[in-house]
Write an enzyme that holds these catalytic residues in place. Structure first.
Site, PDB file in Angstrom:
ATOM      1  N   ASP A  67       0.821  -1.018  -0.043  1.00 37.85           N
ATOM      2  CA  ASP A  67      -0.060   0.036   0.138  1.00 37.85           C
ATOM      3  C   ASP A  67       0.740   1.275   0.003  1.00 37.85           C
ATOM      4  O   ASP A  67       2.190   1.202   0.254  1.00 37.85           O
ATOM      5  CB  ASP A  67      -1.054   0.086   1.360  1.00 37.85           C
ATOM      6  CG  ASP A  67      -0.254  -0.249   2.448  1.00 37.85           C
ATOM      7  OD1 ASP A  67       0.873  -0.289   2.635  1.00 37.85           O
ATOM      8  OD2 ASP A  67      -1.063  -0.857   3.298  1.00 37.85           O
ATOM      9  N   ASP A 138      -7.731  -3.086  14.145  1.00 33.83           N
ATOM     10  CA  ASP A 138      -8.966  -3.527  13.639  1.00 33.83           C
ATOM     11  C   ASP A 138      -9.140  -4.422  12.585  1.00 33.83           C
ATOM     12  O   ASP A 138     -10.178  -4.704  11.954  1.00 33.83           O
ATOM     13  CB  ASP A 138      -9.529  -2.143  12.916  1.00 33.83           C
ATOM     14  CG  ASP A 138      -8.719  -1.577  11.635  1.00 33.83           C
ATOM     15  OD1 ASP A 138      -8.098  -2.272  11.306  1.00 33.83           O
ATOM     16  OD2 ASP A 138      -9.226  -0.677  11.242  1.00 33.83           O
ATOM     17  N   HIS A 140      -7.197  -5.058   9.819  1.00 35.97           N
ATOM     18  CA  HIS A 140      -6.905  -4.637   8.381  1.00 35.97           C
ATOM     19  C   HIS A 140      -5.643  -5.423   7.945  1.00 35.97           C
ATOM     20  O   HIS A 140      -4.693  -5.562   8.670  1.00 35.97           O
ATOM     21  CB  HIS A 140      -6.864  -3.217   8.111  1.00 35.97           C
ATOM     22  CG  HIS A 140      -5.896  -2.362   8.641  1.00 35.97           C
ATOM     23  ND1 HIS A 140      -5.956  -1.287   9.568  1.00 35.97           N
ATOM     24  CD2 HIS A 140      -4.544  -2.319   8.165  1.00 35.97           C
ATOM     25  CE1 HIS A 140      -4.723  -0.703   9.874  1.00 35.97           C
ATOM     26  NE2 HIS A 140      -3.839  -1.503   9.050  1.00 35.97           N
ATOM     27  N   GLU A 145      -9.599  -1.728   5.116  1.00 39.00           N
ATOM     28  CA  GLU A 145     -10.214  -1.489   6.432  1.00 39.00           C
ATOM     29  C   GLU A 145     -11.620  -2.328   6.610  1.00 39.00           C
ATOM     30  O   GLU A 145     -12.261  -2.846   5.528  1.00 39.00           O
ATOM     31  CB  GLU A 145     -10.637  -0.084   6.415  1.00 39.00           C
ATOM     32  CG  GLU A 145      -9.203   0.642   6.517  1.00 39.00           C
ATOM     33  CD  GLU A 145      -8.483   0.571   7.786  1.00 39.00           C
ATOM     34  OE1 GLU A 145      -8.679  -0.255   8.796  1.00 39.00           O
ATOM     35  OE2 GLU A 145      -7.856   1.881   8.188  1.00 39.00           O
TER      36      GLU A 145
HETATM   37  C1  GLP Z   1      -0.268  -0.046   8.631  1.00 42.42           C
HETATM   38  C2  GLP Z   1       0.114  -0.699   7.480  1.00 42.42           C
HETATM   39  C3  GLP Z   1      -0.467  -1.936   7.572  1.00 42.42           C
HETATM   40  C4  GLP Z   1       0.454  -2.537   8.816  1.00 42.42           C
HETATM   41  C5  GLP Z   1      -0.492  -2.045   9.752  1.00 42.42           C
HETATM   42  C6  GLP Z   1       0.072  -2.345  11.341  1.00 42.42           C
HETATM   43  O1  GLP Z   1      -1.078   1.359   8.645  1.00 42.42           O
HETATM   44  N1  GLP Z   1      -0.745  -0.147   6.304  1.00 42.42           N
HETATM   45  O2  GLP Z   1       0.117  -2.646   6.304  1.00 42.42           O
HETATM   46  O3  GLP Z   1       0.256  -4.104   8.907  1.00 42.42           O
HETATM   47  O4  GLP Z   1      -1.024  -0.681   9.886  1.00 42.42           O
HETATM   48  O5  GLP Z   1       1.036  -1.420  11.475  1.00 42.42           O
HETATM   49  P1  GLP Z   1       2.088  -1.764  12.748  1.00 42.42           P
HETATM   50  O6  GLP Z   1       3.129  -2.856  12.386  1.00 42.42           O
HETATM   51  O7  GLP Z   1       2.973  -0.517  12.906  1.00 42.42           O
HETATM   52  O8  GLP Z   1       1.215  -1.842  13.873  1.00 42.42           O
END
Ligand code: GLP
Length: 260
Positions: A67, A138, A140, A145
Site C-alpha cells: 500500500d 482493527d 486490516h 479496512e
Molecule cells: C499499517 C499498514 C499495514 C500494517 C498495519 C500495522 O497502517 N498499512 O500494512 O500491517 O498498519 O502497523 P504496525 O505494524 O505498525 O502495527
C-alpha cells in the site's frame, strides 16, 4: 494455517525469515510482497543479516508493497516507498534495486487508474511468491479496512479512525497530519500470493489475531479472509496470541511442520 507463538518479536521474526529464505532458495525468479508499519522491522533486520552473510539476495527480484498513502510528499520519510528504500534497497541491505521495488503511485493525478495499473503489474511479473503482512488492531491487512469487499482488487481506500490514531505516531502524534486516503492491494490481490506470512506483536493485536485465527470470516475483520488461503504462516509473540483458545494444537501443528 500454521501459527508459531514465540517469546518475543525477534525470535518470531527469525522464524518468518526462515520461511522466506526457504521459498527464495526454491525459486530462481522470486517475488516478495513487502509490508510497512513497525511490525516487519525485525524481519527486515534478519533479511539484511542473511544478505550480508551471502544466504539471501533480492538482487534480481521484484518486490511489491502492499500500500501507499495518497497525496503524501515524495520526500516524506513516512511515504512507504521511502520506508521500504531505507529497509531493503541497496547492496548493503538486501540487494533489492530501486527499479524492482514497486509501490502504488500515491502521487498520481488519477489514483484509481494508478491502483488498476498496479494490480496489472503484479500479474504481468507472474504474481507474488511470499507476501509479508502485518495486521492492524482493527483487523486490516494492507490498508483493507473493515467493511470492504473480501475479493477486492488494488483500490483507493479511506483510512479508519483507529488506523489514523495508530499511525499518528509516525506523523508527530498529530492525527491531522496522517493522510486520510491510500492505495492498497485488495484482499483478492493479496490472496493470490502463493504464501502469506503474517507477523503480529503486542497486546493491542490480540483481538485481531483471535478473530483471524478463530473467528468467523467477516468483512468486519478483513484479515479473516486468510482462512480461505491454503498456505498461511502466522508468527506472533505471546502477547499477540493471548486471546487464542487452542494454542496447544497450534504449537503441535507448528512443530509438525517446522520443528520446535
Ligand atoms: C499499517 C499498514 C499495514 C500494517 C498495519 C500495522 O497502517 N498499512 O500494512 O500491517 O498498519 O502497523 P504496525 O505494524 O505498525 O502495527
Amino acid at each position: 494455517m500454521h501459527l508459531g507463538i514465540f517469546a518475543d518479536a525477534t525470535t518470531a521474526a527469525a522464524a518468518a525469515a526462515r520461511v522466506i529464505l526457504e521459498e527464495a532458495a526454491r525459486k530462481p525468479s522470486f517475488t516478495l510482497g513487502v509490508a510497512t508499519g513497525s511490525t516487519p522491522e525485525p524481519l527486515y533486520a534478519h533479511l539484511r543479516q542473511a544478505h550480508s552473510e551471502g544466504r539471501f539476495s533480492l538482487e534480481n527480484s521484484h518486490a511489491f508493497a502492499l500500500d501507499e498513502y495518497v497525496g503524501i510528499a515524495e520526500d516524506h520519510p513516512e511515504r512507504y516507498r521511502n520506508v521500504l528504500r531505507r529497509e531493503l534497497v541497496g547492496s548493503e541491505k538486501t540487494g533489492l534495486t530501486d527499479e524492482l521495488l514497486h509501490t502504488p503511485d500515491g502521487s498520481a493525478a488519477d489514483p484509481y487508474e494508478a491502483a488498476a495499473n498496479y494490480d496489472s503489474l503484479i500479474k504481468e511479473v507472474g504474481g507474488v511468491d511470499v507476501q509479508i503482512l502485518g495486521i492492524g488492531a482493527d483487523g486490516h491487512i494492507g490498508f483493507n479496512e473493515p467493511g470492504g469487499s473480501l475479493v477486492s482488487r488494488t483500490h483507493v481506500e479511506a483510512l479508519a479512525a483507529q488506523t489514523i490514531n495508530d499511525n499518528a505516531r509516525f506523523f508527530d502524534n498529530d492525527t491531522a497530519k496522517v493522510p486520510s486516503r491510500c492505495i492498497t492491494q485488495g484482499l483478492g490481490t493479496i490472496m493470490e500470493a502463493r504464501t502469506l506470512v503474517l507477523l503480529a506483536f503486542g497486546a493491542n493485536k490480540a483481538r485481531a489475531i483471535a478473530e483471524l485465527v478463530e473467528g468467523p470470516m467477516s468483512a468486519y475483520w478483513p484479515a479473516t479472509i486468510m482462512q480461505m488461503h491454503p498456505n498461511v504462516v502466522i508468527v506472533t509473540d505471546e502477547a499477540a496470541a493471548s486471546n487464542l483458545k487452542l494454542t496447544e494444537l497450534y504449537n503441535e501443528r507448528w512443530a509438525m511442520a517446522f520443528g520446535n
